[in-house]
Scaffold this motif. Structure first.
Motif, mmCIF file in Angstrom:
data_model
loop_
_atom_site.group_PDB
_atom_site.id
_atom_site.type_symbol
_atom_site.label_atom_id
_atom_site.label_comp_id
_atom_site.label_asym_id
_atom_site.label_seq_id
_atom_site.Cartn_x
_atom_site.Cartn_y
_atom_site.Cartn_z
ATOM 1 N N ALA A 71 36.293 29.711 26.729
ATOM 2 C CA ALA A 71 35.300 28.786 27.297
ATOM 3 C C ALA A 71 35.703 27.330 27.105
ATOM 4 N N LEU A 72 36.655 27.050 26.239
ATOM 5 C CA LEU A 72 37.101 25.678 25.974
ATOM 6 C C LEU A 72 38.623 25.614 26.017
ATOM 7 N N ALA A 73 39.141 24.460 26.431
ATOM 8 C CA ALA A 73 40.590 24.279 26.497
ATOM 9 C C ALA A 73 41.213 24.275 25.107
ATOM 10 N N THR A 74 40.460 23.824 24.108
ATOM 11 C CA THR A 74 40.995 23.842 22.728
ATOM 12 C C THR A 74 41.237 25.276 22.263
ATOM 13 N N ASP A 75 40.330 26.233 22.655
ATOM 14 C CA ASP A 75 40.544 27.644 22.321
ATOM 15 C C ASP A 75 41.782 28.171 23.033
ATOM 16 N N ALA A 76 41.990 27.696 24.291
ATOM 17 C CA ALA A 76 43.162 28.153 25.041
ATOM 18 C C ALA A 76 44.451 27.697 24.369
ATOM 19 N N GLY A 102 35.115 18.283 26.186
ATOM 20 C CA GLY A 102 36.200 18.201 25.206
ATOM 21 C C GLY A 102 37.519 18.001 25.906
ATOM 22 N N LEU A 103 38.452 18.921 25.656
ATOM 23 C CA LEU A 103 39.771 18.848 26.284
ATOM 24 C C LEU A 103 39.666 19.313 27.727
ATOM 25 N N SER A 104 40.053 18.447 28.673
ATOM 26 C CA SER A 104 39.954 18.805 30.091
ATOM 27 C C SER A 104 41.154 19.634 30.516
ATOM 28 N N GLY A 105 41.096 20.163 31.749
ATOM 29 C CA GLY A 105 42.225 20.928 32.266
ATOM 30 C C GLY A 105 43.476 20.070 32.418
ATOM 31 N N ILE A 106 43.302 18.759 32.718
ATOM 32 C CA ILE A 106 44.459 17.861 32.842
ATOM 33 C C ILE A 106 45.113 17.664 31.478
ATOM 34 N N GLN A 107 44.307 17.507 30.442
ATOM 35 C CA GLN A 107 44.859 17.354 29.089
ATOM 36 C C GLN A 107 45.507 18.644 28.603
ATOM 37 N N LEU A 108 44.951 19.799 29.040
ATOM 38 C CA LEU A 108 45.579 21.084 28.707
ATOM 39 C C LEU A 108 46.972 21.166 29.328
ATOM 40 N N VAL A 148 44.752 30.826 34.530
ATOM 41 C CA VAL A 148 43.770 30.400 35.535
ATOM 42 C C VAL A 148 42.789 29.493 34.811
ATOM 43 N N SER A 149 42.774 28.186 35.183
ATOM 44 C CA SER A 149 42.012 27.218 34.395
ATOM 45 C C SER A 149 41.162 26.315 35.288
ATOM 46 N N ASP A 150 39.995 25.990 34.770
ATOM 47 C CA ASP A 150 39.148 24.954 35.389
ATOM 48 C C ASP A 150 39.723 23.573 35.001
ATOM 49 N N ILE A 151 39.277 22.497 35.676
ATOM 50 C CA ILE A 151 39.741 21.142 35.346
ATOM 51 C C ILE A 151 38.678 20.363 34.592
ATOM 52 N N ARG A 152 37.451 20.317 35.147
ATOM 53 C CA ARG A 152 36.381 19.569 34.482
ATOM 54 C C ARG A 152 35.749 20.450 33.415
ATOM 55 N N MET A 153 36.007 20.119 32.160
ATOM 56 C CA MET A 153 35.460 20.864 31.029
ATOM 57 C C MET A 153 35.117 19.899 29.903
#
Length: 783
Positions: free
Chosen positions: A695-700, A720-726, A713-718
């Motif tokens: 549910a969060l980019a930090t977990d990913a 905390g850490l966004s998909g762009i930062q991921l 497969v990732s969303d962008i607007r999240m």
């Protein structure tokens, strides 16, 4: 003798050049005349014989300018050197303030020099002047002669009083200026001392040096030449040879007296002529000044005329009505804006009462305004109501001001009338624009939330269709899914603008896509009574396109053309295709009203969309630009609008899916929307994938550090850490995975998101998306 003009602070000094005949006296004056500036010298005046020999005298006036408050004028004379003109020499010497003795350097002329010097002594005595006291300078001329005597010999024979002496070649100008400077300084100095003028001057020597500096700075050198200098232009009076002996003896008048009177008369004539010439020059200068003033006056008149025309043009071009009226309310002037606002032409209203423009219940306003403005006041921005020619009343704002004459008296009044109806319309349009701007700010995040809610519905729809086997349940399910499809179709144009997916290129035939799009709207066109004609090029090659996106773009473009043609008497839409310049062109021409020129370039912008049809044009432009193509429009009143779509010839070989299913592939799914994340996990699990949901980019990031995956497969607007930062983390730590990411987003309209997707060139799906598109994107990326 020196002459003083105390009123004008002028000092007139007389210098005489003396010497034997042909020694160079006149040549000295001619050289001085040539050296002097025009403003300093007068005209050279000569009284000569027929053979150009000086008969009576030569006269050259020179102005030295102001020296310590005194204007010094010189009158320089020569005397005839011939023996028979002794009486003339005596008369010319009368009143002399300084003498220059010009001696001939030739050895053969030495006795003549001595005789002439002796003659000078006697003639000075005759005029009660002392040769030992008068300012005196010697000039030894003709130093270029072969038999020129040494200067020392000439000094012993002639310079009895040790006076200043100068060598010269007068016809070349050599020594002329030095001789003149010496006699001038000595004469001025002697005169000032004689009449005690030097006591008024603090540094007398400095004054004499100033005279020399002024003369040298204002004189010009004669051009070097081996030939004698040409005599300057001047006034010359010629006489036959005359002597005292030629007069008849025994007459009543003594011949000597008669000759002296004649000489004095000639000298006075010369002086008067010189003054007359100076007056003439002054008058000519005044005439030139008057001509300049007249030209300036003419230019001023022209400038005033231009200014008047400019002001008239300015008054005629302003958007507000400018009206002037008299004390009794009669209209005097009426500009173009007044004609447009009130509807009266100038010829029809000028001379009529101003009250004609005022409603009956407001007539008293004008009397109150006149009473205040008559006192010199200006009444600004008075809100009121006025009447047009057709009787229509409109809101207005008026400024009253006085029109004053040269004596500051109020002659008339002016009224500046502003039509506030148009301003209020602009205010309403501004309010609408501000509302639209507010909507534009809240729509992207609102749409993102809508896409997140609609996405699970589409995913569940696909899963239900794949898993339901009971026919009765399938019928019931289809009714529910039809509502979902209707909602998707309604939002599709907006979704393709705000959240477009990256094109999935495959070989397509453009004519086929045009025919499929036409088939979808043929019912709408028939119902509207619009005929559609197609002229499709038969030899179009296949090119790489996303068939679903291009087909949808053409449907919306044709629907917009049908909608525009409904408003025209000739209801027709023409569609054509052709190949030109390595690009496939699609033309859609309607017969509707022409798009206004200012809006022509904005028709493809989302901000310009005002209905579903214009939103469809904006969506078509988005699809075309995503394929690297161009779209443009040309409009002409009475003809309609022609939209031109240009798609590049992209070579796309047909992509084959992975023969086996996605079973066994490790997929990392990242999305902060819990329901959507659950639906994605269910769909991928149904395809046999090993799914890890975060549910969060930090977990990913933690999962990526712990194990490896085949696809993300990732969303962008999240939060905390966004998909762009991921993506930035993956690029820095697991660069091989940067080409194994599929982004899902409903926020492609955000500038940061759009810039990221354009720069990274990663595949992305716009929310909401269905399972078919997701599966295609995953197999393409893994393949």
């Amino acid at each position: 003798m020196v002459q003083f003009n105390t009123r004008a602070n002028e000092i007139l000094l007389k210098l005489v050049y003396y010497g034997p005949g042909l020694s160079g006296k006149t040549t000295n004056l001619q050289s001085l005349h040539a050296m002097c500036q025009e403003v300093q010298r007068g005209e050279l005046f000569s009284v000569n014989t027929q053979e150009d020999r000086t008969l009576f005298f030569d006269l050259l006036p020179i102005n030295l300018g102001y020296i310590y408050g005194n204007s010094i004028h010189l009158q320089i004379y020569t005397v005839p050197g011939q023996v028979q003109y002794d009486a003339s020499r005596r008369v010319v010497l009368g009143g002399a303030d300084g003498v220059v003795f010009v001696a001939d350097s030739s050895e053969a002329k030495m006795q003549e020099n001595v005789d002439s010097l002796s003659n000078l002594y006697h003639n000075l005595n005759a005029n009660r002047l002392n040769i030992k006291q008068i300012p005196f300078v010697l000039q030894y001329n003709k130093r270029d002669l072969p038999d020129a005597m040494p200067v020392g010999v000439m000094n012993r024979r002639l310079n009895f009083r040790s006076a200043p002496f100068f060598e010269s070649i007068a016809n070349r100008g050599t020594g002329v200026l030095d001789t003149f400077l010496a006699i001038t300084k000595e004469t001025v100095g002697t005169t000032f001392q004689k009449y005690h003028l030097d006591k008024k001057i603090k540094d007398f020597d400095e004054m004499l040096n100033l005279i020399e500096t002024n003369i040298r700075s204002s004189m010009r050198d004669l051009p070097p030449s081996e030939e004698p200098a040409a005599p300057p232009t001047g006034t010359v009076l010629r006489h036959s040879q005359v002597t005292v002996g030629d007069l008849v003896p025994g007459t009543v008048v003594d011949p000597q007296d008669l000759l002296e009177d004649a000489l004095k008369s000639n000298m006075e004539t010369a002086r008067l002529y010189t003054e007359l010439k100076q007056i003439k020059d002054v008058l000519e200068q005044k005439n030139q000044e008057l001509a300049v003033l007249a030209a300036q006056n003419e230019r001023s008149n022209q400038d005033n005329l231009k200014t008047r025309r400019y002001l008239e043009g300015l008054i005629q071009s302003v958007a507000e009505a400018i009206i002037s009226f008299s004390h009794d309310g009669r209209i005097l002037t009426w500009n173009t804006a007044a004609e447009q606002i009130f509807g009266y032409p100038r010829s029809e209203i000028v001379g009529h009462a101003f009250q004609k423009l005022i409603p009956g219940n407001r007539v008293g306003e004008l009397e109150q305004a006149i009473a205040q403005v008559s006192k010199g006041q200006i009444i600004r921005d008075v809100p009121t109501v006025r009447v047009r020619k057709n009787g229509e009343e409109f809101p207005a704002s008026i400024t009253y001001a006085p029109i004053r004459g040269s004596d500051d008296r109020v002659l008339a009044f002016s009224a500046l009338v502003r039509d506030m109806g148009e301003q209020r319309s602009l205010e309403r349009r501004l309010e609408h624009a501000e509302t639209s701007s507010s909507l534009a700010r809240i729509m992207p995040p609102l749409f993102n939330e809508l896409a997140n809610r609609l996405g699970p519905m589409l995913l569940q729809k696909g899963l239900l269709l794949e898993t339901t086997t009971d026919p009765e349940q399938q019928v019931r399910m289809s009714r529910l899914l039809q509502a979902v499809d209707a909602t998707q179709n309604l939002l599709r144009p907006l979704m393709m603008v705000l959240s477009p997916s990256s094109p999935r290129l495959e070989p397509c035939n453009v004519n086929t896509l045009v025919q499929e799009a036409a088939k979808r709207i043929e019912g709408e066109a028939a119902a509207a009574g619009v005929a559609m004609d197609f002229t499709l090029a038969a030899d179009l090659p296949e090119c790489g396109l996303d068939s679903d996106q291009v087909r949808e773009a053409l449907v919306n473009l044709f629907r917009s053309a049908v909608f525009a043609s409904v408003k025209s008497p000739v209801k027709r839409v023409r569609v054509g295709t052709r190949l030109a310049d390595n690009a496939i062109q699609i033309v859609s021409q309607d017969t509707g009203p022409a798009i206004p020129e200012p809006e022509n370039g904005r028709v493809f912008e989302l901000a310009a969309a005002i209905d579903v049809e214009s939103l469809g044009v904006c969506m078509a432009a988005t699809v075309v630009q995503a394929h690297g193509g161009r779209i443009s429009v040309r409009s002409q009143e009475g003809v309609g609008n022609a939209f031109l779509v240009e798609l590049p010839m992209t070579d796309a070989t047909e992509k084959k899916s992975v023969p086996a299913s996605l079973e066994g592939k490790k997929i990392l799914v990242v999305d902060d929307e819990a329901f959507l994340l659950e639906c994605l996990a269910d769909a991928l699990s149904a395809w046999g994938c090993n799914v890890t949901a975060c549910a969060l980019a930090t977990d990913a990031v933690l999962k990526l550090q712990a194990e490896s995956f085949d696809l993300i497969v990732s969303d962008i607007r999240m939060p905390g850490l966004s998909g762009i930062q991921l993506f930035d983390w993956i690029r820095d730590h697991q660069i091989a995975m940067t080409r194994k990411i599929i982004y899902t987003t409903g926020d492609s309209f955000d500038p940061e998101t759009r810039a990221f997707l354009e720069k990274s060139k990663l595949p992305h799906l716009g929310k909401p998306f269905d399972l078919k598109k997701l599966k295609q994107a995953m197999t393409d990326l893994l393949g």
